[in-house]
Design a protein around this motif. Sequence first.
Motif, PDB file in Angstrom:
ATOM      1  N   LYS A 127      -2.870  -1.188   2.919  1.00 31.94           N
ATOM      2  CA  LYS A 127      -2.227  -2.285   2.207  1.00 31.94           C
ATOM      3  C   LYS A 127      -0.718  -2.072   2.173  1.00 31.94           C
ATOM      4  O   LYS A 127      -0.241  -0.946   2.010  1.00 31.94           O
ATOM      5  N   LEU A 128       0.029  -3.175   2.338  1.00 30.63           N
ATOM      6  CA  LEU A 128       1.483  -3.155   2.257  1.00 30.63           C
ATOM      7  C   LEU A 128       1.935  -4.282   1.333  1.00 30.63           C
ATOM      8  O   LEU A 128       1.361  -5.368   1.360  1.00 30.63           O
ATOM      9  N   TRP A 129       2.969  -4.022   0.527  1.00 32.83           N
ATOM     10  CA  TRP A 129       3.499  -5.070  -0.344  1.00 32.83           C
ATOM     11  C   TRP A 129       4.988  -4.836  -0.570  1.00 32.83           C
ATOM     12  O   TRP A 129       5.542  -3.775  -0.258  1.00 32.83           O
ATOM     13  N   ASP A 130       5.645  -5.869  -1.113  1.00 31.82           N
ATOM     14  CA  ASP A 130       7.094  -5.836  -1.303  1.00 31.82           C
ATOM     15  C   ASP A 130       7.508  -4.849  -2.379  1.00 31.82           C
ATOM     16  O   ASP A 130       6.727  -4.527  -3.282  1.00 31.82           O
ATOM     17  N   ALA A 131       8.756  -4.398  -2.273  1.00 31.98           N
ATOM     18  CA  ALA A 131       9.312  -3.505  -3.301  1.00 31.98           C
ATOM     19  C   ALA A 131       9.658  -4.312  -4.549  1.00 31.98           C
ATOM     20  O   ALA A 131       9.990  -5.499  -4.462  1.00 31.98           O
TER      21      ALA A 131
END
Length: 266
Positions: A126-130
């Motif tokens: 999973k990847l998401w914004d800072a």
Amino acid sequence: MSVGPAAPHDGDAARTGPPSPPAGHRPVPSRSIATAVVAALAGLLFATNAQVFAGDEDRHPQNLEDLARVESARLERLEAENAALRGEVRGFLGAEEKDPEAGPAGRLAAEAAGQSAATGPGLTVKLWDAPQQTDGLAATLPPDSLVVHQQDIEGVMNALWAGGAEAMAVQGHRVVSTTGVRCVGNVLHIDSRTYSPPYEIQAIGDPGMLRDSLLADPRVQVYLDYVEAVGLGWSVRPAEKLALPAYAGSLTLTHAQVLNGPGSGA
């Protein structure tokens, strides 16, 4: 002896011009009449337009986000209709036509094309914004550096393929040779649908090999540097059993063609 003008009779007013209008009435200049007519016509036009286009906002969204949402809903509806029609057609087919995967060759071809569901061990990434920050390094970087981009997702996907992934899905969409994953800002477009982070990538294969390939990839390493520096989101979880859906779309690759003929510029 000179004779002067006759004195007016009692009750008569001296007149030197045209007669005055009756009391209580003012003459209206011709320009005021024209202006009033134009204003009335404009009001009628606006009222007519308001009635014609009332409720039309849902059919014609005024911004790209609403347009993407409307088109995504329309695509889902059309896909559901197509699935229902395919189910009706299958009722008229023979046994072999109903099950094109029958036999080893058919099953291998279907698996290679992603047209059959896949299950097995693997990884979920999973990847998401800072998060938005007003101090530290993140405050000195442009906002573009704090969001997940297309190259980040492509880097993870390519690393998983290199690690021996047998099947893959992004946001629940089975990845095949014609799958297009495209980002505009921090919005992800897959198969004409739009998604916001977090982004989930699932891959079936040996979890250890997939993880080693993932962490050794140069693009992934750059992303992990930003994870440490500004807090971009990152999660890797092994799974004993993943279930990926079959690809239900068209496998035909659509591309632009150069026209050869009058007006083509060739």
